[in-house]
Design an enzyme around this catalytic site. Structure first.
Site, PDB file in Angstrom:
ATOM      1  N   GLY A  54       0.633  -5.523   0.791  1.00  0.00           N
ATOM      2  CA  GLY A  54      -0.296  -5.679  -0.317  1.00  0.00           C
ATOM      3  C   GLY A  54       0.348  -6.235  -1.567  1.00  0.00           C
ATOM      4  N   ALA A  81       0.831  -1.208   0.000  1.00  0.00           N
ATOM      5  CA  ALA A  81       0.000   0.000   0.000  1.00  0.00           C
ATOM      6  C   ALA A  81       0.863   1.256   0.000  1.00  0.00           C
ATOM      7  CB  ALA A  81      -0.925   0.008   1.216  1.00  0.00           C
ATOM      8  N   GLU A 100       0.353  -9.874  -1.045  1.00  0.00           N
ATOM      9  CA  GLU A 100      -1.025 -10.346  -1.177  1.00  0.00           C
ATOM     10  C   GLU A 100      -1.448 -10.409  -2.640  1.00  0.00           C
ATOM     11  OE1 GLU A 100      -3.609  -9.113   2.593  1.00  0.00           O
ATOM     12  OE2 GLU A 100      -2.533  -7.387   1.746  1.00  0.00           O
TER      13      GLU A 100
END
Length: 288
Positions: free
Chosen positions: A139, A94, A142
C-alpha cells in the site's frame, strides 16, 4: 542536508495546556503545512507514524483522507509534496497487525476505503510529488503511484509483496503500475514480488528522479518551486486534460483539451501572463 531540514512540519493548535499541545501533536499520524517564502504555494503532507514505518492503519487512513479533503479546497496551494518523517521508510503498506484483528467484512471495507482515498489523492486538482526514502511496499508503493511525480533517493526500494501474502494489490496498484511501466513490467513486478531499487525504478520510469541519499526532499522542493511559478488555473487544467485524455482515444482527448483551454481564455491570469511577458517581468498569478 536538504533545504527543508530546518523547517517545522506542523504547528500545534493554541491551547492553554502545554501537555495538551504535545499530546495532540504527537498523536497525529498525518500532518499538513503550507510553506512560506521562498516556498509559497507549496504544501507538505507528512506521514508521521515512524514507530510502525507508516504502516497504514485505520487512524492513518482516516487522517490521510481528511488531509486530502482539506487540500482539495485549498486555492493557494499549487503543488503538494508527500513525504515520510521516518527516514527508513516511506510507508510499509497496510498495517497487517491491525488487519489480523479485522473480520472479513471489515477487511473489505478497509481496502475499499484505501482505494477511494488513493483515488481522491490522484484526483487532487494540483500536482503532487511523492518523496521516497527507504522502503515503500504494498500500500505504501500504491500511495506513491497515486501521486503525479515521484522523487527517490538512493536508499529507496519499492515492492509489491501481496501475492506472497495470499492477496493482490488492491488500492490501485494493478492499474496504476501497468499504466506507468507497461503491462509486461507490471506483471513481472507483481508476479515475482521482487524488490526494485531506486536506480531500477528510474530506468522503469516508476520514479521521475533518483538522487543521492538524503537529497530527495530537496529535489522535490526544486520541482515544486518550478511548478508553483505557473498559473494555478493552468496547472489544474493541464492536469485534468492529461489525466482525462489518457483514458480515451486521441480524438476525444483533443476535445477534452479544447474544452479546458477554453476555460482559461477569459481568466485574469491569462491576461497577466501576456502582460508580464510583454513587460519582461515575472507574472503575478492570483488564480482568477
Amino acid at each position: 542536508m536538504d533545504a527543508y531540514t530546518d523547517m517545522a512540519l506542523y504547528k500545534c493548535p493554541e491551547t492553554t495546556s502545554l501537555a495538551t499541545i504535545l499530546s495532540s501533536c504527537s498523536a497525529l499520524q498525518v500532518q499538513v503545512e503550507p510553506l512560506s517564502a521562498p516556498h509559497e504555494g507549496i504544501s507538505v503532507l507528512s506521514l508521521n507514524r515512524s514507530s510502525a514505518k507508516n504502516a497504514i492503519g485505520r487512524q492513518l487512513l482516516r487522517e490521510l483522507q481528511e488531509a486530502i479533503n482539506t487540500l482539495r479546497q485549498e486555492r493557494s496551494t499549487r503543488c503538494v509534496i508527500i513525504r515520510s518523517m521516518c527516514k527508513s521508510a516511506f510507508s510499509a503498506g497496510a498495517d497487517l497487525k491491525e488487519r489480523s484483528t479485522m473480520t472479513q467484512a471489515e477487511v473489505s471495507e478497509f481496502v475499499s476505503s484505501l482505494r477511494r482515498t488513493f483515488t481522491d489523492l490522484e484526483a487532487l486538482p494540483m500536482p503532487t510529488i511523492a518523496v521516497l526514502e527507504g522502503y515503500a511496499g504494498g500500500g505504501g508503493a500504491e500511495l506513491a503511484l497515486a501521486c503525479d511525480l515521484r522523487v527517490a533517493d538512493s536508499t529507496a526500494v519499492l515492492v509489491f509483496p501481496e501475492a506472497r501474502l495470499g492477496i493482490m494489490p488492491g488500492a490501485g496498484g494493478t492499474q496504476r503500475l501497468a499504466r506507468l511501466v507497461g503491462l509486461s513490467a507490471a506483471k513481472e513486478l507483481i508476479f515475482t514480488t521482487r524488490v526494485v531499487s531506486a536506480s531500477e525504478a528510474l530506468s522503469l520510469r516508476l520514479v521521475n528522479h533518483c538522487v543521492e541519499e538524503g537529497r530527495a526532499m530537496g529535489r522535490a522542493l526544486e520541482l515544486a518551486r518550478d511548478i508553483a511559478q505557473c498559473a494555478p488555473l493552468s496547472l489544474r487544467a493541464s492536469k485534468a486534460a492529461i489525466n482525462q485524455g489518457f483514458e480515451v482515444d486521441l480524438a476525444t482527448g483533443l476535445k477534452v483539451e479544447e474544452y479546458l483551454y477554453a476555460q482559461l481564455i477569459p481568466t485574469k491570469d491569462r491576461l497577466e501572463g501576456l502582460k508580464a511577458f510583454a513587460e519582461k517581468r515575472k507574472a503575478v498569478y492570483t488564480g482568477e
